[in-house]
Design an enzyme around this catalytic site. Sequence first.
Site, PDB file in Angstrom:
ATOM      1  N   LYS A 135     -20.746  27.165 -29.576  1.00  0.00           N
ATOM      2  CA  LYS A 135     -20.218  26.076 -28.749  1.00  0.00           C
ATOM      3  C   LYS A 135     -19.949  24.837 -29.600  1.00  0.00           C
ATOM      4  CE  LYS A 135     -21.825  25.653 -24.421  1.00  0.00           C
ATOM      5  NZ  LYS A 135     -22.743  25.657 -23.230  1.00  0.00           N
ATOM      6  N   GLU A 138     -25.811  29.111 -28.605  1.00  0.00           N
ATOM      7  CA  GLU A 138     -26.679  29.285 -27.438  1.00  0.00           C
ATOM      8  C   GLU A 138     -26.733  30.760 -27.113  1.00  0.00           C
ATOM      9  OE1 GLU A 138     -25.566  27.151 -23.811  1.00  0.00           O
ATOM     10  OE2 GLU A 138     -25.859  25.261 -24.868  1.00  0.00           O
ATOM     11  N   HIS A 158     -23.311  29.385 -12.180  1.00  0.00           N
ATOM     12  CA  HIS A 158     -23.224  27.981 -12.565  1.00  0.00           C
ATOM     13  C   HIS A 158     -23.595  27.167 -11.316  1.00  0.00           C
ATOM     14  CE1 HIS A 158     -20.974  24.396 -14.430  1.00  0.00           C
ATOM     15  NE2 HIS A 158     -21.332  24.002 -13.216  1.00  0.00           N
ATOM     16  N   LYS A 215     -13.676  25.874 -13.712  1.00  0.00           N
ATOM     17  CA  LYS A 215     -13.970  26.181 -12.312  1.00  0.00           C
ATOM     18  C   LYS A 215     -12.714  26.352 -11.451  1.00  0.00           C
ATOM     19  CE  LYS A 215     -17.773  23.190 -13.304  1.00  0.00           C
ATOM     20  NZ  LYS A 215     -18.089  21.767 -13.477  1.00  0.00           N
ATOM     21  N   GLU A 240     -25.462  20.110 -15.067  1.00  0.00           N
ATOM     22  CA  GLU A 240     -25.046  21.501 -14.887  1.00  0.00           C
ATOM     23  C   GLU A 240     -26.115  22.463 -15.417  1.00  0.00           C
ATOM     24  OE1 GLU A 240     -20.211  21.063 -15.068  1.00  0.00           O
ATOM     25  OE2 GLU A 240     -21.199  21.765 -16.875  1.00  0.00           O
ATOM     26  N   ASN A 295     -22.478  15.909 -17.145  1.00  0.00           N
ATOM     27  CA  ASN A 295     -21.161  15.277 -17.118  1.00  0.00           C
ATOM     28  C   ASN A 295     -21.354  13.841 -16.652  1.00  0.00           C
ATOM     29  OD1 ASN A 295     -19.615  18.329 -16.036  1.00  0.00           O
ATOM     30  ND2 ASN A 295     -19.599  17.437 -18.051  1.00  0.00           N
ATOM     31  N   ARG A 347     -19.707  11.406 -15.517  1.00  0.00           N
ATOM     32  CA  ARG A 347     -18.488  10.919 -14.859  1.00  0.00           C
ATOM     33  C   ARG A 347     -18.400  11.508 -13.457  1.00  0.00           C
ATOM     34  NH1 ARG A 347     -15.587  15.778 -14.885  1.00  0.00           N
ATOM     35  NH2 ARG A 347     -16.138  17.121 -16.612  1.00  0.00           N
TER      36      ARG A 347
HETATM   37  P1  ADP Z   1     -17.767  22.341 -20.706  1.00  0.00           P
HETATM   38  O1  ADP Z   1     -18.177  21.042 -21.306  1.00  0.00           O
HETATM   39  O2  ADP Z   1     -16.561  22.908 -21.314  1.00  0.00           O
HETATM   40  O3  ADP Z   1     -17.760  22.294 -19.212  1.00  0.00           O
HETATM   41  P2  ADP Z   1     -20.228  23.910 -20.465  1.00  0.00           P
HETATM   42  O4  ADP Z   1     -21.357  23.902 -21.444  1.00  0.00           O
HETATM   43  O5  ADP Z   1     -20.456  23.219 -19.178  1.00  0.00           O
HETATM   44  O6  ADP Z   1     -18.935  23.356 -21.168  1.00  0.00           O
HETATM   45  O7  ADP Z   1     -19.831  25.420 -20.179  1.00  0.00           O
HETATM   46  C1  ADP Z   1     -18.686  25.775 -19.424  1.00  0.00           C
HETATM   47  C2  ADP Z   1     -18.909  27.144 -18.796  1.00  0.00           C
HETATM   48  O8  ADP Z   1     -19.176  28.131 -19.806  1.00  0.00           O
HETATM   49  C3  ADP Z   1     -20.103  27.216 -17.870  1.00  0.00           C
HETATM   50  O9  ADP Z   1     -19.791  26.828 -16.553  1.00  0.00           O
HETATM   51  C4  ADP Z   1     -20.492  28.686 -17.955  1.00  0.00           C
HETATM   52  O10 ADP Z   1     -19.708  29.497 -17.111  1.00  0.00           O
HETATM   53  C5  ADP Z   1     -20.177  29.040 -19.394  1.00  0.00           C
HETATM   54  N1  ADP Z   1     -21.369  28.915 -20.275  1.00  0.00           N
HETATM   55  C6  ADP Z   1     -21.723  27.837 -20.998  1.00  0.00           C
HETATM   56  N2  ADP Z   1     -22.867  28.043 -21.680  1.00  0.00           N
HETATM   57  C7  ADP Z   1     -23.269  29.306 -21.389  1.00  0.00           C
HETATM   58  C8  ADP Z   1     -24.355  30.139 -21.787  1.00  0.00           C
HETATM   59  N3  ADP Z   1     -25.290  29.720 -22.638  1.00  0.00           N
HETATM   60  N4  ADP Z   1     -24.412  31.387 -21.282  1.00  0.00           N
HETATM   61  C9  ADP Z   1     -23.478  31.853 -20.434  1.00  0.00           C
HETATM   62  N5  ADP Z   1     -22.421  31.122 -20.028  1.00  0.00           N
HETATM   63  C10 ADP Z   1     -22.301  29.857 -20.487  1.00  0.00           C
HETATM   64  P1  ADP Z   2     -15.436  19.304 -13.832  1.00  0.00           P
HETATM   65  O1  ADP Z   2     -16.710  19.460 -14.607  1.00  0.00           O
HETATM   66  O2  ADP Z   2     -15.305  18.011 -13.139  1.00  0.00           O
HETATM   67  O3  ADP Z   2     -15.111  20.485 -13.045  1.00  0.00           O
HETATM   68  P2  ADP Z   2     -13.429  20.113 -15.667  1.00  0.00           P
HETATM   69  O4  ADP Z   2     -14.198  20.829 -16.723  1.00  0.00           O
HETATM   70  O5  ADP Z   2     -12.581  20.877 -14.733  1.00  0.00           O
HETATM   71  O6  ADP Z   2     -14.378  19.136 -14.936  1.00  0.00           O
HETATM   72  O7  ADP Z   2     -12.571  18.996 -16.380  1.00  0.00           O
HETATM   73  C1  ADP Z   2     -12.049  17.925 -15.663  1.00  0.00           C
HETATM   74  C2  ADP Z   2     -10.724  17.582 -16.183  1.00  0.00           C
HETATM   75  O8  ADP Z   2     -10.817  17.101 -17.486  1.00  0.00           O
HETATM   76  C3  ADP Z   2      -9.773  18.714 -16.233  1.00  0.00           C
HETATM   77  O9  ADP Z   2      -8.541  18.142 -15.950  1.00  0.00           O
HETATM   78  C4  ADP Z   2      -9.877  19.197 -17.668  1.00  0.00           C
HETATM   79  O10 ADP Z   2      -8.678  19.827 -18.048  1.00  0.00           O
HETATM   80  C5  ADP Z   2     -10.097  17.899 -18.384  1.00  0.00           C
HETATM   81  N1  ADP Z   2     -10.965  17.931 -19.559  1.00  0.00           N
HETATM   82  C6  ADP Z   2     -12.288  17.728 -19.590  1.00  0.00           C
HETATM   83  N2  ADP Z   2     -12.758  17.734 -20.843  1.00  0.00           N
HETATM   84  C7  ADP Z   2     -11.708  17.944 -21.635  1.00  0.00           C
HETATM   85  C8  ADP Z   2     -11.540  18.052 -23.046  1.00  0.00           C
HETATM   86  N3  ADP Z   2     -12.536  17.893 -23.908  1.00  0.00           N
HETATM   87  N4  ADP Z   2     -10.312  18.285 -23.498  1.00  0.00           N
HETATM   88  C9  ADP Z   2      -9.295  18.416 -22.652  1.00  0.00           C
HETATM   89  N5  ADP Z   2      -9.380  18.299 -21.317  1.00  0.00           N
HETATM   90  C10 ADP Z   2     -10.559  18.075 -20.817  1.00  0.00           C
HETATM   91 MG    MG Z   3     -19.401  21.909 -17.991  1.00  0.00          MG
END
Ligand code: ADP
Ligand code: ADP
Ligand code: MG
Length: 446
Positions: free
Chosen positions: A157, A199, A207, A236, A274, A289, A291
């Site tokens: 990650k 991880e 989730h 999502k 989360e 998050n 925000r």
């Molecule tokens: P982002 O900042 O892109 O939202 P997250 O850490 O929240 O990153 O991870 C996005 C998604 O990836 C999670 O909702 C989950 O479905 C998957 N994910 C992240 N970490 C893990 C993990 N350790 N094991 C399994 N799935 C994961």
């Molecule tokens: P939430 O956790 O609110 O569901 P999302 O992961 O769907 O958020 O991200 C929210 C919005 O921000 C989306 O429009 C996504 O495309 C954008 N976004 C979030 N983080 C990034 C990033 N690091 N780079 C590009 N777009 C991002």
């Molecule tokens: Mg996330």
Amino acid sequence: MFSKILIANRGEIAVRIIRACKEMGICTVAIYSDADSEALHASLADEAFCVGGPLVRDSYLNTAAIITAAKYSGAEAIHPGYGLLSENAEFAELCKENGIVFIGPSPDVIRKMGDKDEARRTMTAAGVPLAPGTEILKNAEEARKEAKSIGYPILLKARSGGGGRGIRPVHSEAEMETAFMSARAEAESAFGDGAVYMEKYLTDVKHVEVQLLRDCFGKTIIIGDRDCSVQRKNQKLIEECPAPTLKEEVRIKMHEAAKKAADAVNYVTVGTVEFLYDGNENFWFMEMNTRLQVEHSVTEMASGIDIVKWQIRTAACQPINLEQQDVNINIHAIECRICAEDPVDFKPGCGTINILHIPGGPGVRFDSAIYQNYTVPPYYDSLLGKLIVSSKTREEALRKMRSALSELVIDGIVQNSELFLDLLSEKEFIDGSYTTSFLNDRGHKK
Ligand code: ADP
Ligand code: ADP
Ligand code: MG
């Protein structure tokens, strides 16, 4: 309270924030790009300023132009929405230097939580459960060694990742060398930061996230939880509030863990913690998050609490005059993210909407920025709108969502509403047992 707020965003979230401001008697300033001169948010706000060209780096991320617009219009605060500048600590800092309130936590807190590696350390110290993982990895050799002790599969990650990007599964030692090098290169080009950590890749998990609100005086209110396991490419697609299969005793522990996370950094305004949940007794922190989230609206429908207004009030340092026992989530809400993308391969599309019909009725909400004859520009996020329904029971909410989806017409562009009708009739969705691999597994079954 602020008398004028600039909204540094576009699309449905800008419209949502403008509406909240209007209800609070706050004047609104929109910013827009050259490609968004016909956008709804620009026409709904009291004032609107063009801040640059179509590409986000020229407009919605053009911090100098945004600050100038705020100062020129006399806005006292900037709401960043989600995505874009919402988790940008430098921008929050810049607002502060210019005497403008950034509607979100302090730059320090954004930095602490935005750096996923540091967030893991902070959470460990706060006693929040985490998935097994590592610090930043120096090289592929270290990655191989760590993976051996954690056990495959693992995820690489990006420390600065977000929006579902910067996450790469590795299933065996043979894949590691190449996976590590490309994960690092990708992270560098996408986030300007090549640091990656590892991880354990947890499987058969959900989730589940906790919505919270915290004021300048340290009072925390938990506004329930959401299941956001229906995802494509780690992003999502469907959310529900409350999380349908979360055991009551685990719910209490998860809410406590979220509160600990917020207390640990002295968090202010709205935020989400989360977690991954195994469906039994175990859950693990994933990220916070700092925000407003896309899916805040599903919690609003289930709780009757206006999260955006509370975000603005707490940013203005007003105390929360709600008590935890006033937060009652005893109805069920479901949200589908209607996106301009192909329902099968998720490829984004754009074009002009020539017929639009939005469903209505009690407990039906459609948060969007589209209208008849609106042309969806190719430069931005594919989200067209969020269809949200609420009802007394989950079963009724599911029926209401099906009915609302079959009424929805957005013609002229590719969009994914038919996918939801299919997903909502799958056994795993109906019984609530679906996990984060629901969509992928389904693709393989077909
Ligand atoms: P982002 O900042 O892109 O939202 P997250 O850490 O929240 O990153 O991870 C996005 C998604 O990836 C999670 O909702 C989950 O479905 C998957 N994910 C992240 N970490 C893990 C993990 N350790 N094991 C399994 N799935 C994961
Ligand atoms: P939430 O956790 O609110 O569901 P999302 O992961 O769907 O958020 O991200 C929210 C919005 O921000 C989306 O429009 C996504 O495309 C954008 N976004 C979030 N983080 C990034 C990033 N690091 N780079 C590009 N777009 C991002
Ligand atoms: Mg996330």
